[in-house]
Scaffold this motif. Sequence first.
Motif, mmCIF file in Angstrom:
data_model
loop_
_atom_site.group_PDB
_atom_site.id
_atom_site.type_symbol
_atom_site.label_atom_id
_atom_site.label_comp_id
_atom_site.label_asym_id
_atom_site.label_seq_id
_atom_site.Cartn_x
_atom_site.Cartn_y
_atom_site.Cartn_z
ATOM 1 N N TYR A 198 90.378 -60.461 135.051
ATOM 2 C CA TYR A 198 90.054 -61.779 134.590
ATOM 3 C C TYR A 198 89.001 -61.083 133.068
ATOM 4 O O TYR A 198 87.719 -60.506 133.767
ATOM 5 N N ARG A 199 88.654 -61.565 132.103
ATOM 6 C CA ARG A 199 88.545 -60.603 130.803
ATOM 7 C C ARG A 199 87.949 -62.056 130.460
ATOM 8 O O ARG A 199 87.376 -61.904 128.972
ATOM 9 N N LYS A 200 87.185 -62.360 130.887
ATOM 10 C CA LYS A 200 85.187 -63.183 130.896
ATOM 11 C C LYS A 200 84.745 -62.294 129.707
ATOM 12 O O LYS A 200 84.924 -63.811 128.348
ATOM 13 N N SER A 210 94.866 -68.527 131.466
ATOM 14 C CA SER A 210 95.411 -67.707 132.680
ATOM 15 C C SER A 210 95.453 -67.869 133.921
ATOM 16 O O SER A 210 95.521 -69.405 134.317
ATOM 17 N N HIS A 211 95.486 -67.221 135.110
ATOM 18 C CA HIS A 211 96.320 -67.471 136.570
ATOM 19 C C HIS A 211 95.041 -68.862 137.077
ATOM 20 O O HIS A 211 94.823 -69.132 137.967
ATOM 21 N N HIS A 212 93.729 -68.165 137.156
ATOM 22 C CA HIS A 212 92.651 -68.374 137.633
ATOM 23 C C HIS A 212 92.665 -69.370 137.474
ATOM 24 O O HIS A 212 92.064 -70.975 137.900
ATOM 25 N N ALA A 213 92.082 -69.701 136.109
ATOM 26 C CA ALA A 213 91.923 -71.822 135.296
ATOM 27 C C ALA A 213 93.307 -72.530 136.237
ATOM 28 O O ALA A 213 93.282 -73.667 136.945
ATOM 29 N N ILE A 252 86.815 -63.472 126.282
ATOM 30 C CA ILE A 252 87.665 -65.087 126.550
ATOM 31 C C ILE A 252 86.522 -65.620 125.744
ATOM 32 O O ILE A 252 86.814 -66.416 124.881
ATOM 33 N N LEU A 253 85.270 -65.392 125.603
ATOM 34 C CA LEU A 253 84.365 -65.700 125.371
ATOM 35 C C LEU A 253 83.352 -65.674 124.203
ATOM 36 O O LEU A 253 83.547 -66.520 123.278
ATOM 37 N N LYS A 254 83.797 -64.705 123.659
ATOM 38 C CA LYS A 254 83.813 -63.908 122.755
ATOM 39 C C LYS A 254 84.691 -64.061 121.328
ATOM 40 O O LYS A 254 84.134 -64.515 120.757
ATOM 41 N N ASN A 255 85.969 -64.660 121.435
ATOM 42 C CA ASN A 255 86.995 -65.041 120.883
ATOM 43 C C ASN A 255 86.829 -66.202 121.251
ATOM 44 O O ASN A 255 88.521 -66.799 120.275
#
Length: 131
Positions: free
Chosen positions: A24-26, A101-104, A29-32
């Motif tokens: 998970y590339r948190k 993401s799959h997570h969400a 994701i937040l940076k962009n």
Amino acid sequence: LEQQQNAEKMIGSLPYLDFLDSFYRKEDILKNSSSKSLVPHTLFFVYTVEQIAPLLRAFNRTAEADRFLKLAQEMKATVVQKCYDPAKKLFSDTADKKFFSHHANILAVLTDCVPKEEQKTILKKLLADTT
């Protein structure tokens, strides 16, 4: 619990060990994203509250259960309103709808953010995704 909720009525990056999954590339994701709220974090909170509420009630802590459930329902409604993409039939990780993401989406299914029939569509899309 309320102190974790941000101005967007969701949960963003947490001040302590904030690990979801190695894949998970948190940070990316937040940076962009102009949004600093994360659907997986928010829906993990919702899921936890939904699981703990019956236990609180069993110990006569009904007011506490009700307060937590109200907060969780507000967060869930915000996720549906801001992060569900009806064209893709998926939930994004932020309100920008750039990352899915799959997570969400798994957490959206587990917390019943959409009706059962739509949950099947989400899960089929996730299982077919090879990216």
